[in-house]
Design a protein around this motif. Sequence first.
Motif, PDB file in Angstrom:
ATOM      1  N   VAL A   1      38.382  41.261  75.274  1.00 52.70           N
ATOM      2  CA  VAL A   1      39.002  40.426  76.312  1.00 52.70           C
ATOM      3  C   VAL A   1      37.921  39.801  77.184  1.00 52.70           C
ATOM      4  O   VAL A   1      37.935  38.596  77.481  1.00 52.70           O
ATOM      5  CB  VAL A   1      39.960  41.267  77.190  1.00 52.70           C
ATOM      6  N   GLN A   2      36.951  40.634  77.576  1.00 49.92           N
ATOM      7  CA  GLN A   2      35.876  40.138  78.452  1.00 49.92           C
ATOM      8  C   GLN A   2      35.068  39.044  77.766  1.00 49.92           C
ATOM      9  O   GLN A   2      34.800  37.994  78.339  1.00 49.92           O
ATOM     10  CB  GLN A   2      34.939  41.283  78.829  1.00 49.92           C
ATOM     11  N   VAL A   3      34.684  39.313  76.515  1.00 48.21           N
ATOM     12  CA  VAL A   3      33.826  38.348  75.806  1.00 48.21           C
ATOM     13  C   VAL A   3      34.596  37.059  75.543  1.00 48.21           C
ATOM     14  O   VAL A   3      34.064  35.951  75.735  1.00 48.21           O
ATOM     15  CB  VAL A   3      33.301  38.947  74.486  1.00 48.21           C
ATOM     16  N   ALA A   4      35.857  37.181  75.137  1.00 49.30           N
ATOM     17  CA  ALA A   4      36.642  35.980  74.837  1.00 49.30           C
ATOM     18  C   ALA A   4      36.808  35.113  76.082  1.00 49.30           C
ATOM     19  O   ALA A   4      36.843  33.883  75.989  1.00 49.30           O
ATOM     20  CB  ALA A   4      38.004  36.380  74.279  1.00 49.30           C
ATOM     21  N   SER A   5      36.867  35.750  77.250  1.00 50.32           N
ATOM     22  CA  SER A   5      37.089  34.977  78.479  1.00 50.32           C
ATOM     23  C   SER A   5      35.833  34.235  78.933  1.00 50.32           C
ATOM     24  O   SER A   5      35.903  33.337  79.768  1.00 50.32           O
ATOM     25  CB  SER A   5      37.574  35.895  79.595  1.00 50.32           C
ATOM     26  N   LEU A   6      34.682  34.593  78.378  1.00 45.43           N
ATOM     27  CA  LEU A   6      33.432  33.969  78.835  1.00 45.43           C
ATOM     28  C   LEU A   6      33.332  32.502  78.452  1.00 45.43           C
ATOM     29  O   LEU A   6      32.581  31.749  79.063  1.00 45.43           O
ATOM     30  CB  LEU A   6      32.219  34.721  78.266  1.00 45.43           C
TER      31      LEU A   6
ATOM     32  N   GLN B   1      38.931  39.193  66.921  1.00 47.66           N
ATOM     33  CA  GLN B   1      38.952  40.654  66.903  1.00 47.66           C
ATOM     34  C   GLN B   1      39.991  41.211  67.871  1.00 47.66           C
ATOM     35  O   GLN B   1      40.611  42.244  67.614  1.00 47.66           O
ATOM     36  CB  GLN B   1      37.572  41.220  67.266  1.00 47.66           C
ATOM     37  N   LEU B   2      40.193  40.483  68.959  1.00 46.99           N
ATOM     38  CA  LEU B   2      41.179  40.922  69.951  1.00 46.99           C
ATOM     39  C   LEU B   2      42.583  40.926  69.341  1.00 46.99           C
ATOM     40  O   LEU B   2      43.335  41.896  69.486  1.00 46.99           O
ATOM     41  CB  LEU B   2      41.122  39.984  71.161  1.00 46.99           C
TER      42      LEU B   2
ATOM     43  N   ILE C   1      28.765  43.288  80.635  1.00 45.56           N
ATOM     44  CA  ILE C   1      29.353  43.769  79.384  1.00 45.56           C
ATOM     45  C   ILE C   1      28.392  44.764  78.716  1.00 45.56           C
ATOM     46  O   ILE C   1      28.823  45.761  78.131  1.00 45.56           O
ATOM     47  CB  ILE C   1      29.684  42.576  78.461  1.00 45.56           C
ATOM     48  N   ALA C   2      27.098  44.485  78.846  1.00 47.25           N
ATOM     49  CA  ALA C   2      26.110  45.424  78.288  1.00 47.25           C
ATOM     50  C   ALA C   2      26.274  46.799  78.915  1.00 47.25           C
ATOM     51  O   ALA C   2      26.220  47.826  78.225  1.00 47.25           O
ATOM     52  CB  ALA C   2      24.692  44.893  78.529  1.00 47.25           C
TER      53      ALA C   2
END
Lengths: 226, 180
Positions: A185-190, A155-156, A205-206
């Motif tokens: 970006v945040q989710v992909a980096s997890l 999605q990014l 993130i929530a």
Amino acid sequence: MSGDIHNDETEMGRAYADEVGLPPTPADQMWREIEAHLPERNRGGGAKVVPLGRRVRWQKVLGWSMAAGLILATGVALGRASIESDGGPDGVATPPPVVASGPAAGPGAQAGNLEAYQALTRKRVAGMEPLLTMLTADAQLGRFDPEMAAWAQRQLTRTRLALDRPGAEDPAIRGLLEDLELIFVQVASLQRLPAERAGQEMGFIAAALEEGGLLARVRAVQVAGP
Amino acid sequence: MGRGDRALVARALEGDQGAYRTLYDGHVDRVFRLAFRMLANEEAATEATQKAFIRAFESLKQFRGDAAFSTWLHRVAVSVILNERRVAARRAPRELSFDEAVSHRSTLPRDVELGMGIRGAVQDLAEIYKTVFVMHDVEGYKHEEIADVLGVAVGTSKARLSRARAMLRQALGGDAQAAV
């Protein structure tokens, strides 16, 4: 001198402790709420309560199925639009065939192209809603599913492509795409973090999702339509 | 205590509700204290403590025993507390801002002045500094424990505490030293 500093530091901690005086721990009151959410109950054969986590997992399975279907349908539609227009590679921002052949291609045709770009961008954003709903549910529970990182990475890429296209000229859509980009970006980096830490980061993130009202804004795009 | 907690976790995962309660009783006071010191509001601290235990118990399968249960629970709790703090900050201003506290200090006894000033000053600290200050200087956690909970190096915890103290001294304008 160092002794003075030490006393000063001790005093600051003590002063804060005195100022923010502790009330008694309302242990029993809190336990009643916590007990209602326990994953399993074991009360001598009493009725089992379906835990919140399990309910969410079922919703997640259903959500994944629906989302997969939606993504497939959206992907096929966008792919077709892309092939029919100019065979562009991303299938996101390539407009559907707005015919403007020869010298007749003027401002009207350009406006048509812009509308087509915007319609496709809105469609792409609306298509994110089911998985964004799941992401929100996971984030609120501090859970992280590695598959979600792969989805966020895809999605990014698409969001960044969409941001570079005329369809993102609408300020509301552009703002939404930029906010979504940050979340992705945040989710992909997890995926680079240990599972436990990733789960904790999902809590942050929530908060970001809630703060930006992202889900509501995506749904508004869906309702507004092309 | 650590080994006892691991046994309790194993029993809880088998569905023993009594084990959940024993785990809760063993840690609730410390989690509530931290929540209250961080949020400075009883209702918010109660809410955060509940959420922390609910989230921890729902995620209990993820506890692999490579850290103490207490450390793992505190990681969850700190995450929840910081989220609660952000939500509260968005919804309503603080009851007493630092500026308001300072403006009312002149007629108060010096120990009260320091308390009012430091409450505002601590509340104004950035999260990373406030967390370490409250955990170490107010609640007495060791740097090793803070580092484990926050997922940082021990040196980072010490550096943050040093910076937090310096910012507090600056914010209090020397009142802290004068009061000692």
